[in-house]
Design an enzyme around this catalytic site. Structure first.
Site, PDB file in Angstrom:
ATOM      1  N   SER A 113      -6.939  -4.475   6.800  1.00 47.51           N
ATOM      2  CA  SER A 113      -8.239  -3.774   6.860  1.00 47.51           C
ATOM      3  C   SER A 113      -9.093  -4.318   8.002  1.00 47.51           C
ATOM      4  CB  SER A 113      -9.005  -3.976   5.549  1.00 47.51           C
ATOM      5  OG  SER A 113      -8.315  -3.387   4.477  1.00 47.51           O
ATOM      6  N   ARG A 149      -1.705  13.030   1.614  1.00 40.40           N
ATOM      7  CA  ARG A 149      -2.795  12.223   1.042  1.00 40.40           C
ATOM      8  C   ARG A 149      -4.123  12.971   1.124  1.00 40.40           C
ATOM      9  NH1 ARG A 149      -2.226   6.100   2.608  1.00 40.40           N
ATOM     10  NH2 ARG A 149      -3.768   5.988   0.940  1.00 40.40           N
ATOM     11  N   GLN A 189     -12.380   3.351   2.332  1.00 33.89           N
ATOM     12  CA  GLN A 189     -12.077   4.261   3.439  1.00 33.89           C
ATOM     13  C   GLN A 189     -13.103   5.382   3.506  1.00 33.89           C
ATOM     14  OE1 GLN A 189      -7.941   5.359   3.075  1.00 33.89           O
ATOM     15  NE2 GLN A 189      -7.249   3.273   3.507  1.00 33.89           N
ATOM     16  N   ASP A 222      -4.473  -2.631  -4.111  1.00 32.19           N
ATOM     17  CA  ASP A 222      -3.187  -2.670  -3.403  1.00 32.19           C
ATOM     18  C   ASP A 222      -2.210  -3.678  -4.018  1.00 32.19           C
ATOM     19  OD1 ASP A 222      -4.132  -0.744  -1.680  1.00 32.19           O
ATOM     20  OD2 ASP A 222      -4.677  -2.162  -0.100  1.00 32.19           O
ATOM     21  N   ARG A 281       4.474  -1.545  -0.006  1.00 33.82           N
ATOM     22  CA  ARG A 281       4.083  -2.431  -1.115  1.00 33.82           C
ATOM     23  C   ARG A 281       5.066  -2.328  -2.292  1.00 33.82           C
ATOM     24  NH1 ARG A 281       0.104  -4.859   1.095  1.00 33.82           N
ATOM     25  NH2 ARG A 281      -1.509  -3.732   2.251  1.00 33.82           N
TER      26      ARG A 281
HETATM   27  C1  S3P Z   1      -8.511   0.111   2.699  1.00 32.86           C
HETATM   28  C2  S3P Z   1      -9.045   0.570   1.523  1.00 32.86           C
HETATM   29  C3  S3P Z   1      -8.236   0.889   0.334  1.00 32.86           C
HETATM   30  C4  S3P Z   1      -6.854   0.256   0.392  1.00 32.86           C
HETATM   31  C5  S3P Z   1      -6.222   0.433   1.725  1.00 32.86           C
HETATM   32  C6  S3P Z   1      -7.069  -0.181   2.827  1.00 32.86           C
HETATM   33  C7  S3P Z   1      -9.401  -0.133   3.838  1.00 32.86           C
HETATM   34  O1  S3P Z   1      -8.070   2.290   0.257  1.00 32.86           O
HETATM   35  O2  S3P Z   1      -6.037   0.803  -0.615  1.00 32.86           O
HETATM   36  O3  S3P Z   1      -4.946  -0.183   1.743  1.00 32.86           O
HETATM   37  O4  S3P Z   1      -8.999  -0.800   4.800  1.00 32.86           O
HETATM   38  O5  S3P Z   1     -10.550   0.327   3.793  1.00 32.86           O
HETATM   39  P1  S3P Z   1      -9.186   3.230  -0.435  1.00 32.86           P
HETATM   40  O6  S3P Z   1     -10.425   3.034   0.304  1.00 32.86           O
HETATM   41  O7  S3P Z   1      -8.670   4.627  -0.293  1.00 32.86           O
HETATM   42  O8  S3P Z   1      -9.231   2.790  -1.866  1.00 32.86           O
END
Ligand code: S3P
Length: 425
Positions: A20, A119, A166, A312, A385
């Site tokens: 991230s 998605r 996200q 995750d 994963r």
């Molecule tokens: C992430 C947020 C998460 C996570 C992803 C990375 C990010 O997703 O599952 O692997 O970097 O902001 P969501 O925001 O869809 O929950």
């Protein structure tokens, strides 16, 4: 790749940089003035997709392994791409970059692999459209490919139906391009790397409870960022050390931001022997070294506000639960269905094929653990994963564990199998 039973684990490791934070470092560097230097960058397929997309928008980026230099051109410095922006397998690239594209005065097309094309993107299309962006799903199925005609945004306050960093980040990034304050309220707080890092680049961000706000049209300045190790990657080796009959493992330089550390809390609730050492702040993020020892684990319930802090890691927690005595219940995690694969189905299907009593539910799973597991051929669904969690499962199972797509680990942890070899005996 064949995994067989091990006796123990010992050693000291560092895991690759946080995914991230690596994505965000590239994106925020690209829209800042001056140079951003990232050390400890995750040199995996997802973060490479982010680099490649921003190069296609005129940003000079040099990368040598985990060292990245981004020559930013300011908030309005991106240029129209002449080809499709290919995000590969990366949901983070798709959704965060869409926020930036929504504010940028040109047209672009964002697309990725087969998984990305299933998605859900409506979750960002709705708020970005409310801000004035022209963003559409080209196949009219609310998924990528997305066509984005950016520019002329106005601020909103958005009540997000999902706890998603996200989604939150896409809106905050679009908010940078608005005159005024843009804010997002989530049902439960999700990871806050965007808020922490954008503040470091010079944006005015405030956070209260589950609401984050950004003041638009800031001057952003390039930064030097040390990317800490990814707790999501550390999770595999935390679990491996807890489950091994004889183990002591030190994992250096792990990000332990409280919006990400749910795996540690759950592992401790299951009876895990984990200690934190040298807690410190590096580039605005909490970091520590973890010492993990063999433990006898028991089942637990994982639900509620902790879910986004370990979303995750649920495949790994499920494998730990299979080896733990008693029942583990995982609830409030319907988001698992829209990750790189449907992770409720992928986890339960593979657990069952290793002999575990596991049941999928609408928003999670129930696992009755404590019986021996046997090796099988893991159906990864090309989900990194799933491959890594079940590789760890294979280390304690009878027989041999193999995979239909072992190489999918390149998404977030290219040296994963090498690390297993280095520390297991
Ligand atoms: C992430 C947020 C998460 C996570 C992803 C990375 C990010 O997703 O599952 O692997 O970097 O902001 P969501 O925001 O869809 O929950």
């Amino acid at each position: 790749m064949e995994i067989t039973k091990i006796k123990g684990i010992s050693g000291e490791i560092s895991v690759p940089g946080d995914k991230s934070i690596s994505h965000r470092g590239v994106m925020f560097g690209a829209i800042s003035d001056g140079t951003t230097e990232l050390t400890g960058f995750l040199d995996g397929a997802d973060c490479r997709s982010t680099i490649s997309c921003f190069r296609k928008m005129g940003i000079e980026i040099t990368q040598v392994h985990d060292h990245v230099m981004i020559h930013g051109k300011g908030l309005h410095g991106l240029t129209a791409p002449t080809e499709v922006l290919d995000v590969g397998n990366s949901g983070t690239t798709t959704r965060l970059m869409s926020g930036i594209l929504a504010g940028s005065n040109f047209s672009s097309i964002v697309n990725g692999d087969a998984s990305i094309q299933t998605r859900p993107m409506k979750r960002i299309m709705t708020p970005l459209s409310m801000m004035g962006a022209d963003i559409s799903s080209m196949k009219e199925n609310d998924c990528a490919p997305l066509q984005i005609n950016g520019g002329n945004l106005h601020p909103i306050h958005y009540n997000s139906p999902v706890a998603s960093a996200q989604v939150k980040s896409a809106i905050l990034l679009a908010g940078l391009y608005c005159d005024g304050v843009t804010s997002v309220t989530e049902p439960v707080l999700s990871r806050n790397h965007t808020e922490l890092m954008l503040t470091g680049f010079g944006a005015q961000i405030s956070s209260e409870d589950t609401t984050a706000s950004v003041v638009g049209l800031p001057k952003l300045h390039g930064q030097n960022i040390h990317v800490p190790g990814d707790i999501s990657s550390a999770a595999y080796f935390i679990a491996a050390a807890l489950l091994a009959p004889d183990a002591e493992l030190t994992i250096h330089n792990v990000n332990c931001n409280p919006t990400r550390d749910g795996i540690l809390k759950v592992a401790k609730a299951m009876g895990g022997n984990i200690s934190y050492e040298s807690r410190r702040i590096v580039s605005g993020e909490e970091v520590c070294d973890l010492v993990v020892k063999s433990s006898s684990l028991h089942g637990t319930t994982v639900c509620g506000d902790i879910i986004p802090t370990l979303i995750d890691e649920i495949p790994m927690i499920a494998v730990m639960a299979a080896y733990a005595d008693g029942t583990t219940i995982i609830k409030d995690a319907a988001e698992l269905k829209v990750k790189e694969s449907n992770r409720i189905d992928s986890v339960v299907e593979n657990l069952k094929s290793m002999g575990v009593d596991a049941t999928a539910t609408e928003d999670g799973m129930i696992i009755n653990g404590g019986k021996p597991l046997h090796g099988t051929r893991i159906k990864t669904k090309s989900d990194h994963r799933i491959a890594m969690s079940f590789a760890i499962a294979g280390l304690f199972a009878d027989g041999v564990t193999t995979f239909d797509d072992p190489d999918c680990v390149v998404i977030s942890y290219p040296d994963f199998y090498k690390t297993i070899e280095n520390i297991c005996y």
